[in-house]
Design an enzyme around this catalytic site. Sequence first.
Site, PDB file in Angstrom:
ATOM      1  N   HIS A 100      53.833  36.802   2.697  1.00  0.00           N
ATOM      2  CA  HIS A 100      54.150  35.388   2.921  1.00  0.00           C
ATOM      3  C   HIS A 100      52.571  34.434   2.957  1.00  0.00           C
ATOM      4  O   HIS A 100      52.576  35.306   3.138  1.00  0.00           O
ATOM      5  CB  HIS A 100      55.684  36.185   3.740  1.00  0.00           C
ATOM      6  CG  HIS A 100      56.830  36.506   3.045  1.00  0.00           C
ATOM      7  ND1 HIS A 100      56.537  38.009   3.302  1.00  0.00           N
ATOM      8  CD2 HIS A 100      58.280  36.449   2.662  1.00  0.00           C
ATOM      9  CE1 HIS A 100      57.595  38.209   2.689  1.00  0.00           C
ATOM     10  NE2 HIS A 100      58.470  37.335   2.428  1.00  0.00           N
ATOM     11  N   ASP A 103      52.602  36.047   6.616  1.00  0.00           N
ATOM     12  CA  ASP A 103      51.752  37.694   6.539  1.00  0.00           C
ATOM     13  C   ASP A 103      50.626  37.217   6.616  1.00  0.00           C
ATOM     14  O   ASP A 103      50.361  38.193   7.450  1.00  0.00           O
ATOM     15  CB  ASP A 103      52.541  38.198   5.614  1.00  0.00           C
ATOM     16  CG  ASP A 103      53.610  38.381   4.615  1.00  0.00           C
ATOM     17  OD1 ASP A 103      54.726  38.446   5.998  1.00  0.00           O
ATOM     18  OD2 ASP A 103      53.812  38.427   3.690  1.00  0.00           O
TER      19      ASP A 103
HETATM   20  C1  XLS Z   1      63.950  41.093   1.643  1.00  0.00           C
HETATM   21  C2  XLS Z   1      62.879  40.600   0.694  1.00  0.00           C
HETATM   22  C3  XLS Z   1      61.925  39.902   0.791  1.00  0.00           C
HETATM   23  C4  XLS Z   1      60.751  39.030  -0.333  1.00  0.00           C
HETATM   24  C5  XLS Z   1      60.352  38.136  -0.138  1.00  0.00           C
HETATM   25  O1  XLS Z   1      65.043  41.841   1.638  1.00  0.00           O
HETATM   26  O2  XLS Z   1      63.159  41.672  -0.348  1.00  0.00           O
HETATM   27  O3  XLS Z   1      60.555  41.077   0.917  1.00  0.00           O
HETATM   28  O4  XLS Z   1      60.851  39.457  -1.080  1.00  0.00           O
HETATM   29  O5  XLS Z   1      60.532  37.764   0.714  1.00  0.00           O
END
Ligand code: XLS
Length: 436
Positions: A100, A103
């Site tokens: 993200h 991140d």
């Molecule tokens: C959360 C989601 C997230 C997505 C990306 O539960 O899995 O991690 O994969 O935003």
Amino acid sequence: MPAFPNIPHIRFEGPESSNPLAFRHYDPDELVEGKTMRDHLRFSVVYWHTFRNPLGDPFGPGTALRPWDDGTESIENSQHRARVAFEFMEKLGVGFYAFHDRDVAPEGPSLAETNKNLDAVVVTLREEQERTGIGLLWGTANLFSHRRYMHGAGTSPNAEVFAFAAAQVKKSIEVTHELGGEGYTFWGGREGYQTLWNTDMRRELDHLAKLLHMAVDYAKEIGFAGQFYIEPKPKEPTKHQYDSDAAACLNFLRQYDLLEDFKLNLETNHATLAGHTMQHELEVAAAAGALGSIDANRGDLLLGWDTDQFPTDIYLTTQCMLSILEGGGLAPGGVNFDAKVRRESFEPIDLFYAHIGGMDAFARGLKVAAAIRAEGRLEAMLRERYASWETGLGAEISAGKHGLASLEAIMLEKGESAPNVSGRQELLENIINTYL
Ligand code: XLS
Ligand code: NI
Ligand code: NI
């Protein structure tokens, strides 16, 4: 200074090996159905759990020891962390990662400063990608952590929050494009509701679709040709998320004319939270030609939330790989470990054990699935079960030669349909077990 000085490159040593820092099943160059395991599986590490998750829970703060991280929100720390991430991925031997925007780089006091921070870390990410050959599986924007998104992003009742989300998505797509990303994911973190008493559902869905259309249009404008994904999840953090499962996502994409541009990124733990199996979700997506990528993990039977554990169950990975092989493979998607180590597994080396286990479990699932396909017993039983549709009346119905009246005439004459044959579920389950 390397962050993992005592950890070697993880190599394939075969099923007999007892080295916990080796693969027993994942041999990247081994051919399965004429393709390397590397290309079938396209393993990817997630930045958020592996490098940003402090391993807290609602009852206590994080426990993770990450000696390379000074805990500050500085650009230097972010860039250093990025180098450590690539050292980890290189030693592990994965081809891809996913992140993200938030991140990798800290959010600043204004959008312009936040974008500047992101650009500074993207330079490092690009250098590291070039150095290692590791690619970006997909990028995404975090549209759920900041308090501005408390009521949603694309579905926010606040038009300026929608605009901010749009700006964030624009920048995220640009960065993904710059890094040669093969995809871009939307997970609707807070795109749902807590109560319908304050929610105009129709309007929120219209807005969410508008945001996705803007993303598709902008990608075309800048020449980003990566695959767009939408990731279903039924609940958490909201009580109900609009992208609740594969079927709901497909319906949404179809209703808003987005099916051409989106595929699904399916996550095991989200499937089970939705009351489905991962196999079900994969089959639903594949049947619609929308099987894109997977977020590989698993939940816990006894816990009702998204525990995001590493997948180690061969039965599960076999089911996944059978559906994936039948569906024609994942590329440009991959097996993305959206998984985190337990709060008690706080040492850096646990990150290696966790990924090695997940990669081996998927490699074994792939080999078992290929063996099942090669032998063809399951396929033959499936064909047999639907044989009545291949000839005679079944073939005529399939070809559109009948309506209710002509079928009534036939059944009036016959008086009763042909007898059924057994579903053979127990036999089928026994057959699967012979491969495990
Ligand atoms: C959360 C989601 C997230 C997505 C990306 O539960 O899995 O991690 O994969 O935003
Ligand atoms: Ni996910
Ligand atoms: Ni999840």
